[in-house]
Every structure is written in C-alpha cells, then in structure tokens.
Design an enzyme around this catalytic site. Sequence first.
Site, PDB file in Angstrom:
ATOM      1  N   SER A   1       0.830  -1.205   0.000  1.00 26.51           N
ATOM      2  CA  SER A   1       0.000   0.000   0.000  1.00 26.51           C
ATOM      3  C   SER A   1       0.861   1.250   0.000  1.00 26.51           C
ATOM      4  CB  SER A   1      -0.915   0.012   1.234  1.00 26.51           C
ATOM      5  OG  SER A   1      -1.839  -1.045   1.190  1.00 26.51           O
TER       6      SER A   1
ATOM      7  N   ARG B   1       0.358   8.310   5.879  1.00 31.13           N
ATOM      8  CA  ARG B   1      -0.593   7.566   6.707  1.00 31.13           C
ATOM      9  C   ARG B   1      -2.011   8.139   6.593  1.00 31.13           C
ATOM     10  NH1 ARG B   1       0.756   3.332   9.541  1.00 31.13           N
ATOM     11  NH2 ARG B   1       2.971   2.842   9.579  1.00 31.13           N
TER      12      ARG B   1
ATOM     13  N   HIS C   1      -3.172   6.589   3.479  1.00 25.80           N
ATOM     14  CA  HIS C   1      -3.377   5.161   3.725  1.00 25.80           C
ATOM     15  C   HIS C   1      -4.702   4.913   4.433  1.00 25.80           C
ATOM     16  CE1 HIS C   1      -2.460   1.276   5.937  1.00 25.80           C
ATOM     17  NE2 HIS C   1      -2.240   0.945   4.679  1.00 25.80           N
TER      18      HIS C   1
END
Length: 214
Positions: free
Chosen positions: A21, A44, A47
């Site tokens: 990812s 993040r 993500h």
Amino acid sequence: MDFKTAFVPETVKPMEIESLSFSMIDEEFGPHDLSSEEYAVVQRVIHASADFELGKSVLFHPDAIESGIRAIRNGARVICDVQMIQSGVSKPRIEQFGGSVNVYISDDDVMKEAKELGLTRAIVSMRKAAGLGDGGIYAIGNAPTALLEIIRLAKEGLAKPDLIIGMPVGFVSAAESKEELAKLDIPFITNIGRKGGSTVTVAALNALSLLAVK
C-alpha cells in the site's frame, strides 16, 4: 487460499499488504516538497482514507512535527474531541512515555454544563481539557466547534497546546475552522476543505507517535 472469485489478491500477508500500500501511495503521490517526517504523516493520512486530494491538502505549521514528537516523548496528554479518536490511537506508544489519551465529551459535568449553557458538549469538553493544565496534543477530527473553541482559548491565553491536529469533517464550519487554525502561530496540522474526520486525525497522530519511538 481460494477466495472463490475471479479476482486474486496480490497478497494476503498483513505486513506485505501495508508495505505494498505504501509503495502504491509513493508512486501515485509523486514528487513533493514535504520533509520526510511531514510526508510520513501525509502517507498515513492517505493510507487511512485512500484520498490523495485530502493528503495533498494537509498543512503543517513549521514547528508541528518537532513539537508533536517532543510532546509525546515528554509524556504529554492527548486530548480527543470524540471517543472514536481515543479508540483508534495507538495508546501503548503514547503511554510508554508517560502520556495518556483522554476524551471528556461524555463526562457528566461536561454534559450538565453544555445543557445549562446551551453549548455543544464539544465546546465544553475543550474548556475542561484546557482547565486541567497547559500543553498537550489536541486531536480533533469530528467537531468543528471543538476546534474553534481550542483556537479561541489559545488566542486568549487560556490554553497552551503543544500541538493541535485539527481535521474535522463536515459541511457546517468544518472548512472554516481549519482556515482559522492555519492562521495560528502555534504548532498545528490541518487540511484544506470539508474533508477530514476521526480516521485521518488518528492516522496523523499515529504517524507522530511512530516518529517519536524511532
């Protein structure tokens, strides 16, 4: 492993999924001017949201990363506007330095005062948090009124946050509250527009705690 579908996943191993990812995020995000620490936060956030537009709208005060890491390492309180953030934060990484993760919005005294004053519980919870001591990281992902209140308290010298992570989502005052946060001369992480939410606020905070333990 047979999923009985025409599509076969690239991997079913947990660590490989995260690594893959992040590689996909790096490729799609492309060149940028962020520091490595700032990009770790943005990475993040993306993500957690799968939203590159949101990720590219993240704004950092010049001292945000340093102040956030220092606060975590010094055992600062984390103050959340809602339980969802408290539930998502990696508490062990905060607590290993002596910190704590707190939310006051459902406290009896907060609910009582909010009803008496005709204010949102989010506003009163910020007042309570500020009254319990200086410093701390304020993580706000749901309630624009909470963000506007901690901004007011900071401007009036009634609160001295180490860092405000302000990424509330919504239509009523969400974008405007973040615009006001971006004007402050105290450390902040925020984003432009209506997008945001508890999930991405948690992602930003978890990214900082990961940086703190390195």
